[in-house]
Design a protein around this motif. Structure first.
Motif, short mmCIF file in Angstrom:
data_model
loop_
_atom_site.label_atom_id
_atom_site.label_comp_id
_atom_site.label_asym_id
_atom_site.label_seq_id
_atom_site.Cartn_x
_atom_site.Cartn_y
_atom_site.Cartn_z
N VAL A 13 -2.95 16.00 -57.94
CA VAL A 13 -2.45 14.71 -57.49
C VAL A 13 -3.65 13.82 -57.16
N VAL A 14 -3.76 12.71 -57.90
CA VAL A 14 -4.86 11.76 -57.67
C VAL A 14 -4.24 10.46 -57.16
N GLU B 61 -0.22 -2.58 -45.26
CA GLU B 61 -1.20 -3.42 -45.95
C GLU B 61 -1.98 -2.64 -47.01
N VAL B 62 -1.51 -1.45 -47.34
CA VAL B 62 -2.19 -0.61 -48.34
C VAL B 62 -1.24 -0.39 -49.52
N VAL B 63 -1.76 -0.58 -50.73
CA VAL B 63 -0.99 -0.31 -51.94
C VAL B 63 -1.77 0.69 -52.78
N GLY B 64 -1.09 1.28 -53.75
CA GLY B 64 -1.82 2.25 -54.55
C GLY B 64 -1.02 2.80 -55.71
N VAL B 65 -1.69 3.69 -56.42
CA VAL B 65 -1.10 4.38 -57.57
C VAL B 65 -1.39 5.87 -57.41
N THR B 66 -0.36 6.69 -57.57
CA THR B 66 -0.50 8.14 -57.49
C THR B 66 -0.12 8.75 -58.83
N VAL B 67 -1.01 9.59 -59.36
CA VAL B 67 -0.77 10.28 -60.63
C VAL B 67 -0.74 11.77 -60.36
N ALA B 68 0.42 12.40 -60.63
CA ALA B 68 0.59 13.83 -60.42
C ALA B 68 0.89 14.50 -61.75
N ASP B 69 0.23 15.65 -62.02
CA ASP B 69 0.46 16.36 -63.27
C ASP B 69 0.69 17.84 -63.00
N ASN B 70 1.07 18.58 -64.05
CA ASN B 70 1.32 20.01 -63.94
C ASN B 70 0.22 20.83 -64.62
N ARG C 102 5.29 13.93 -71.41
CA ARG C 102 6.44 13.36 -70.73
C ARG C 102 5.96 12.69 -69.44
N VAL C 103 6.20 11.39 -69.35
CA VAL C 103 5.73 10.61 -68.19
C VAL C 103 6.92 9.97 -67.50
N SER C 104 7.04 10.21 -66.20
CA SER C 104 8.05 9.53 -65.39
C SER C 104 7.34 8.56 -64.46
N VAL C 105 7.98 7.42 -64.22
CA VAL C 105 7.33 6.36 -63.44
C VAL C 105 8.27 5.89 -62.34
N THR C 106 7.72 5.76 -61.15
CA THR C 106 8.41 5.14 -60.02
C THR C 106 7.59 3.93 -59.61
N SER C 107 8.17 2.74 -59.76
CA SER C 107 7.38 1.54 -59.54
C SER C 107 8.28 0.36 -59.23
N PRO C 108 7.85 -0.54 -58.33
CA PRO C 108 8.58 -1.79 -58.16
C PRO C 108 8.40 -2.67 -59.38
N GLU C 109 9.18 -3.72 -59.45
CA GLU C 109 9.09 -4.60 -60.62
C GLU C 109 7.72 -5.24 -60.75
N THR C 110 7.12 -5.57 -59.63
CA THR C 110 5.78 -6.14 -59.64
C THR C 110 5.11 -5.85 -58.31
N ASP D 64 -5.17 9.76 -69.13
CA ASP D 64 -5.84 10.50 -70.21
C ASP D 64 -6.39 11.82 -69.69
N ASN D 65 -6.96 11.79 -68.50
CA ASN D 65 -7.52 13.02 -67.92
C ASN D 65 -6.44 14.07 -67.70
N ALA D 66 -5.26 13.61 -67.26
CA ALA D 66 -4.15 14.54 -67.02
C ALA D 66 -3.70 15.21 -68.31
N VAL D 67 -3.70 14.46 -69.42
CA VAL D 67 -3.26 15.02 -70.71
C VAL D 67 -4.33 15.91 -71.33
N VAL D 68 -5.58 15.45 -71.31
CA VAL D 68 -6.66 16.19 -71.95
C VAL D 68 -6.86 17.56 -71.32
N HIS D 69 -6.68 17.65 -70.00
CA HIS D 69 -6.93 18.91 -69.32
C HIS D 69 -5.65 19.72 -69.06
N ALA D 70 -4.55 19.31 -69.68
CA ALA D 70 -3.31 20.07 -69.52
C ALA D 70 -3.42 21.41 -70.25
N ASP D 71 -2.81 22.45 -69.68
CA ASP D 71 -2.86 23.78 -70.30
C ASP D 71 -1.50 24.20 -70.83
#
Length: 281
Positions: A272-273, A210-219, A162-170, A188-195
């Motif tokens: 959280v990466v 002036e900084v942009v990015g992507v944050t990936v958080a898993d359980n 289950r993936v939820s996304v928060t993102s601007p249109e572009t 892939d790393n978040a799914v492969v190592h899920a318990d």
């Protein structure tokens, strides 16, 4: 540097002497000319030394990156590929003898899985080398589209996730062409190592000044401290190393994009990466 300085001195003496010859206050002009030569020489030496130091720093950074990648490749050859080959040989013996027909593991399927993993590792290693060689080549990357594509591929390959996304249109950034691959690797790393049977992942695309990015958080269970230390420091040791090449690939792509990688474990479970990238005005 010596040749440039010698050429500058020769031209100065030849040109200045011909210009001041026959002028009134000849001795005073010669003295002023000498002091001007000292000042200009100092500036020239400073510029040449500063340029040389900048090139040396850039070369040192590239060398450190290459050494870090070499340690990763050495670990892969020593551990991942060796273990996979050992397993393939063992299952091949089972296929030949069939001494244990009641075994739960299908030797043919096990061999196929290990062989596929070897192909994946080979592709990742090749991409890691490609990233290093292509460092400095940047293109426009739409982070929002890259995340949407990576999430779509992940949900097709791993249906329970289950993936939820928060993102601007572009949200476009100048980065290494392989940046979308780094997002895929993080998911892939978040799914492969899920318990758990239904891993939950949240992806956020953001901009802060002036900084942009992507944050990936898993359980999931979280990245071990030794792996986290190796990734953040950029170097592996016998006691501090990663278990795969995927996150090292992410680190290499982010570095080549002029960004930074942060890994944290805010809870007992979960990782959280965050990939941060500069966005020129």
């Amino acid at each position: 540097m010596a040749l440039i300085y010698a050429a500058f001195g020769f031209l100065w003496v030849a040109t200045s002497d011909s210009l001041v010859e026959g002028l009134p206050s000849h001795e005073l002009i010669q003295t002023a000319k000498g002091w001007l030569f000292v000042v200009l020489s100092a500036l020239l030496v400073y510029v040449l030394v500063d340029r040389s130091q900048t090139e040396l720093d850039r070369t040192s950074e590239q060398l450190e990156s290459t050494l870090a990648h070499t340690s990763v490749l050495h670990r892969i050859l020593r551990h991942d590929i060796r273990n996979a080959c050992t397993a393939i040989l063992g299952y091949a013996e089972l296929v030949e003898s069939r001494d244990d027909p009641d075994a739960n593991t299908d030797p043919v399927e096990a061999i196929r899985e290990r062989a596929n993993r070897l192909v994946e590792v080979s592709d990742e290693v090749a991409l890691l080398r490609t990233v290093e060689l292509a460092e400095g080549n940047e293109v426009d990357v739409d982070l929002s589209s890259a995340v949407a594509d990576a999430v779509e591929d992940l949900e097709i390959e791993h249906s329970p996730v289950r993936v939820s996304v928060t993102s601007p249109e572009t949200l476009t950034v100048r980065a290494h062409p392989a940046l979308p691959r780094s997002i895929t690797e993080l998911l892939d790393n978040a799914v492969v190592h899920a318990d758990c049977d239904e891993p939950k992942i949240h992806v956020a695309v953001w901009q802060l000044g002036e900084v942009v990015g992507v944050t990936v958080a898993d359980n999931g269970p979280g990245i071990p401290d030794a792996e986290r230390e190796a990734l953040l420091s950029g170097a592996e040791t016998p006691l501090s190393h990663t278990s795969g090449v995927g996150l090292w690939l992410v680190r290499a792509i982010v570095d080549a994009s002029g960004g930074s990688l942060d890994i944290s474990t805010p809870k007992a479970h979960g990782t959280v990466v965050t990939v941060s990238l500069p966005r020129p005005a």
